[in-house]
Structures are given as C-alpha cells and as structure tokens.
Motif scaffolding. Structure first.
Motif, PDB file in Angstrom:
ATOM      1  N   PHE A  95     -12.845   6.001  -1.720  1.00 16.24           N
ATOM      2  CA  PHE A  95     -12.593   4.741  -2.411  1.00 16.24           C
ATOM      3  C   PHE A  95     -13.341   4.695  -3.740  1.00 16.24           C
ATOM      4  O   PHE A  95     -12.768   4.339  -4.782  1.00 16.24           O
TER       5      PHE A  95
ATOM      6  N   LEU B  47     -18.119   0.885   1.561  1.00  9.75           N
ATOM      7  CA  LEU B  47     -17.189   0.800   0.435  1.00  9.75           C
ATOM      8  C   LEU B  47     -17.918   0.727  -0.902  1.00  9.75           C
ATOM      9  O   LEU B  47     -17.508   1.349  -1.885  1.00  9.75           O
TER      10      LEU B  47
ATOM     11  N   ALA C 224      -8.295   0.710   6.114  1.00  6.92           N
ATOM     12  CA  ALA C 224      -7.502   1.704   5.396  1.00  6.92           C
ATOM     13  C   ALA C 224      -6.493   2.431   6.279  1.00  6.92           C
ATOM     14  O   ALA C 224      -5.351   2.664   5.879  1.00  6.92           O
TER      15      ALA C 224
ATOM     16  N   ALA D  80      -3.422   4.374   3.923  1.00  7.18           N
ATOM     17  CA  ALA D  80      -4.283   5.277   3.160  1.00  7.18           C
ATOM     18  C   ALA D  80      -4.236   6.661   3.818  1.00  7.18           C
ATOM     19  O   ALA D  80      -3.908   6.792   5.002  1.00  7.18           O
TER      20      ALA D  80
ATOM     21  N   ASN E 266       0.805  -1.229   0.000  1.00  5.85           N
ATOM     22  CA  ASN E 266       0.000   0.000   0.000  1.00  5.85           C
ATOM     23  C   ASN E 266       0.833   1.272   0.000  1.00  5.85           C
ATOM     24  O   ASN E 266       0.320   2.344  -0.311  1.00  5.85           O
TER      25      ASN E 266
ATOM     26  N   TYR F 152      -9.538   8.587   5.235  1.00  8.38           N
ATOM     27  CA  TYR F 152      -9.981   7.937   4.011  1.00  8.38           C
ATOM     28  C   TYR F 152     -11.301   7.201   4.261  1.00  8.38           C
ATOM     29  O   TYR F 152     -11.462   6.501   5.260  1.00  8.38           O
TER      30      TYR F 152
ATOM     31  N   ILE G 118      -1.576   3.115  -2.258  1.00  9.81           N
ATOM     32  CA  ILE G 118      -2.686   4.037  -1.996  1.00  9.81           C
ATOM     33  C   ILE G 118      -2.239   5.178  -1.095  1.00  9.81           C
ATOM     34  O   ILE G 118      -3.023   6.072  -0.769  1.00  9.81           O
TER      35      ILE G 118
ATOM     36  N   SER H  98     -11.845  -6.941   1.294  1.00  8.94           N
ATOM     37  CA  SER H  98     -12.113  -6.561   2.685  1.00  8.94           C
ATOM     38  C   SER H  98     -11.917  -7.756   3.606  1.00  8.94           C
ATOM     39  O   SER H  98     -11.884  -8.901   3.164  1.00  8.94           O
TER      40      SER H  98
ATOM     41  N   PRO I 185      -8.996  -2.394   1.944  1.00 10.56           N
ATOM     42  CA  PRO I 185      -9.559  -1.058   2.177  1.00 10.56           C
ATOM     43  C   PRO I 185     -10.427  -0.984   3.425  1.00 10.56           C
ATOM     44  O   PRO I 185     -10.651   0.104   3.968  1.00 10.56           O
TER      45      PRO I 185
END
Length: 502
Positions: free
Chosen positions: A219, A261, A205, A210, A115, A214, A163, A244, A202
């Motif tokens: 997303f 999400l 996150a 992230a 990430n 976030y 990310i 996830s 995510p």
C-alpha cells in the motif's frame, strides 16, 4: 365543614402540583449560553451512489426475496445474499429532484466494485468481458451520467480507483493508466473529481480484489506512485484516505490494520483522513440488531466509539488533518429491514449531531437509493423516513456547531446556526423515550415536528401532515408552526427542529 373540605383539597392540590413539578425534568434551553464549538463542511451531510449501482452488478437481495432468489441460484456464502441489479438511471427527474433537495453535497461513487472496474475509454459498444485482471466494466456513457448527475444536484464528485491485478504491468508493478484515463475523460466533459481515495477499504484488501497477499508495504509503495501521478495530473483533486473500516467495532475480515497501513515507508499522507463506520452487520450476515435496541443510548452513541479509534489514528499519523466519514449506514450488508423505517431516523440524525460536535467534517451515508439502508426506495425512489430527516437537516442546520448541554435522559439536543441566515440558531431535539416531555424555550420559534403512528412505519408526518412528494415529482413545501416562548410539548419518540431567528 364544607369550606374546610375545599381548603383541604386546595392544599392537597398545591402539594401535588409541586410534587409533579419536582419530578418533571427541567428541559430548559438557553441559546445565549451555548458555546461555539467549531464548523463543519458546508457539504457535511452527503451520500454514496455505489459503483455497483452505476454499472449494474451483484448487490444485496431485498429481504422478502432472499429465500426465493436463493432457490434459483448456485451462489454460496455471502454471494448468495446478492442478486443482479441494473444500472441506475441518473437522469431520472424524480431521483435528481430528491438528491438536489440534499444539496450542496458530496456524491461518493466507490465501494468494492470500484476496486476491480475497468474504464472503457471509448464510445464503442461495451466489451463482452473486461480485460484480464479486472472484473467489471465502466463505460463512458455511465461515467458521464455520474458527472451530469453531480452537476444537476449541486454535488461534488468523490471516488476511488481500481487496485486489482489489471492495474499492474507484466512485472507486477502498479501503473496508474486507468487513473489517467478516467481523470482525462472527466475533465474532457467538463467534470471534476473533487476528492478521491486510492482504493476502497484497504483494511479489507483481500475482500476488495487487491492482489493476493497485499499488505501495508504494498500500500505504501503503490500509494506513493499514485500520489506522485495525481499531484502532477490532477493537482485540484484532494487525496483522501485511507478509508479503513471496522477496527474497534467490526474487526471481522480485517487484513491490514491502520498501523500496518500507515507505518511503512514511504509514509502515506492524505489531505483528509477518512474512515468507514457500521455499528453492526445486518441480519443478512448474522447480525442481531432489534427494534428494542435501536433507540438505546448504547446504540445511538456507538458512532462516537467508532470515531474515537480512527480519530486517535489520525492524531498519531496525520495530526490536525480534517476527518471525513466517507461511508456509513444503519448496518453493513445492506442494512436491516428497520433501516427503511421511522425508527432509524433517530440513529441517522443522532449520528450527524454527535459527529459534528466531535469535529468530523463530512458524513457520507450509504446509499442514496439501494437496499434497505438507502434513503430512497430502490424501485420507486419514494423517500423513506431517513430521507425526510436528511432533508430537514439540510434545510435548517448550518455549518456552525454549538455546545447545547444536556436535557433529561433519552432526550438529546444538538444546535447549529440557522442555515443561510446571518443570525439565528436551529435546535434539534430527539425524544427517544416512550413518554412525552416538555421543553422550555427562551423566545418565539418555528416548529418542525416529525412523528409517526408507529416506529416501524415508512410513513412520517411533519407537524401532523404526512410527508410525500407532489404529483409532478417535486418536493413539498416545508412550513413551520409559529410557537411562542415558554413550554413546548415534545411527544414520545418524536423529532423536533426549532428555528430561532434571533
């Protein structure tokens, strides 16, 4: 009087035998009555090589070293449970031979470290530190090692992209420049990323680098940019997600629920719906798994509970999309010590069998060769019991799945077609009970029986002979025992593959 006593004994024996027969479960297998359920991907059984392993970084400290490493470290919290590992040598002959023994497969290179990784897209010396907004560096040489490894082991590459804040311009807008760099370089060396998630987990996150705050709206908007770019630059690459984890099982640390999400506009949509599953956390992170629980129905069936939550989400947001489990193991936080022993082979094979019956197309184990949950020892790369379980699954279990019914409590059965054969079936039977039982088979078969002297050992035997690599780092020949139709003995806490050629 003498003959009267003999007659009496015979009568008593008759009733005792019948009483025994009535109390012994009738574990009958009828191959002709097994209903075809569906198919799984030919690369159904797959594995992860974490980005942290590829580039080197902080990963889980082996249990025997935790206290000693802590004494010389200033790290706190979960970071105190990790130590520096060197990059894995993906050109090692032994590693490649073992990985090839599981092919064809998907090789997923992702994880939290992916990430915030910066791809240094040149052949100059590695930067002393990553650019602002990134935390670590992936070199061309390291990524070429991944691509070459996949080619050598009949693996299709699956990955994810950064990310972190480094992926944004001065106005904070997401830019897929790093995505382009790694896709272009991969293609230039004759490789291909078969499938990719936008970024790793995510749902968590804030734990995965992230930007601060976030959320699901971020997303959705950024995924739309990512998807538009990929559809033009790499139309061959499947966009999978969201990847996830934890909901309904381990919700701790959850930032963004699956609904948050996937609800915002523009609505995210994936070719394959993915999720991650860990039934618990390891003792490193405060988990309480014990050997006594490791063979219980509650534990072995828990993988179905994890699937149920995300399957319902898939049905709600992406009906009929294939579903992949892209990261799983005995427990999160590197696994428990028991993950490296024979007892976890039951969980490993039960998870594959149960999820195949539920329609999951791919299961990617974490990891190939690092920490307690690795299929291989992290230093020697010697196979652990789970590797041998995986090897036998790959050798005999085809991609057609059948409903096998049920046997006695504590004895589970899974049936697939016989791999690479035009006809025939493979029957996998796991006896989790601490007593032996019998199976009545309908025709002649070949037997491959996994046993161990104790549950928490790293040594396992196949048909009574210990499994181990050859002196030249080659895999051993796997030979079955011919058995005739009728009653077959299944020892206590054993695993049996039976192959039927007709």
């Amino acid at each position: 009087m003498k003959y009267t006593n003999i007659a009496l004994l015979l009568i008593m024996a008759f009733f005792n035998v019948n009483a025994f027969a009535q109390n012994t479960p009738q574990n009958n297998i009828n191959l002709k009555e097994m209903r075809f359920i569906g198919k799984v991907d030919e690369r159904f059984q797959s594995f992860n090589v974490e980005m942290c392993e590829v580039i080197g970084g902080d990963f889980w400290i082996p249990y025997p070293l935790i206290d000693s490493v802590r004494k010389t470290s200033n790290k706190k919290g979960i970071d105190a449970l990790k130590w520096k590992i060197e990059p894995i040598n993906l050109y090692e002959k032994k590693l490649r031979n073992l990985a090839a023994g599981l092919g064809p497969t998907y090789v997923r290179v992702s994880g939290t470290w992916a990430n915030a990784v910066y791809f240094q897209n040149n052949d100059e010396a590695k930067l002393s530190s990553p650019p602002k907004g990134f935390k670590n560096i992936l070199t061309r040489q390291q990524w070429k090692g991944v691509v070459d490894f996949c080619k050598a082991v009949d693996g299709k590459l699956v990955s994810s992209f950064p990310i972190s804040n480094g992926m944004r311009d001065e106005n904070g807008k997401y830019q897929p420049t790093q995505v382009k760099a790694i896709l272009d370089y991969t293609q230039s060396i004759g490789g291909e990323i078969s499938a990719a998630e936008f970024f790793n987990e995510p749902s968590h996150a804030s734990h995965g680098d992230a930007p601060k705050g976030y959320n699901g709206n971020d997303f959705a908007k950024e995924f739309d940019v990512f998807k538009s770019f990929v559809s033009k630059s790499a139309p061959y690459m499947k966009i999978i997600g969201p990847g996830s984890t934890g909901e309904s099982i381990l919700p701790s640390g959850l930032d963004i629920s699956i609904d948050k999400l996937l609800s915002p506009a523009p609505k995210p949509n994936f070719e394959v719906f993915t999720y991650h599953y860990y039934g618990t956390v390891s003792k490193r992170c405060g988990g309480g798994q014990t050997p006594e629980k490791a063979l219980t129905f509650e534990w072995l069936s828990r993988t179905e509970k994890g699937l149920e939550f995300y399957q319902n989400a898939r049905d709600k947001y992406m009906p009929n999309a294939p579903i992949w489990l892209t990261e799983t193991a005995e427990s999160a936080c590197g696994g428990n010590p028991l993950a490296a022993t024979y007892i976890d082979s039951f969980r490993y094979l039960e998870q594959l069998g149960r999820l195949a019956k539920k329609g999951v197309q791919v299961v990617m184990h974490n990891t190939l060769a690092r920490s307690e949950y690795g299929l291989l020892e992290h230093d020697t790369h010697n196979p652990r019991p789970n590797y041998w379980a995986a090897f036998l699954w790959n050798k005999f279990m085809g991609n057609q799945v059948f409903e096998a019914g049920s046997l006695e409590a504590g004895v589970d059965i899974f049936v697939h077609n016989l791999k690479n054969k035009s006809k025939g079936k493979t029957v996998l039977i796991l006896n989790t009970n601490n007593k032996s039982t019998t199976i009545n088979i309908p025709s002649n078969a070949k037997q491959y029986l996994l046993t161990a002297d104790e549950l928490l050992t790293k040594k396992v035997s196949l048909n009574g002979k210990m499994l181990q690599m050859k002196a030249n780092d080659e895999l051993p020949e796997i030979n079955g025992i011919n058995i005739k139709k009728g009653i077959v003995q299944l020892p206590a806490q054993s695993i049996m593959f039976l192959t039927f050629s007709k």
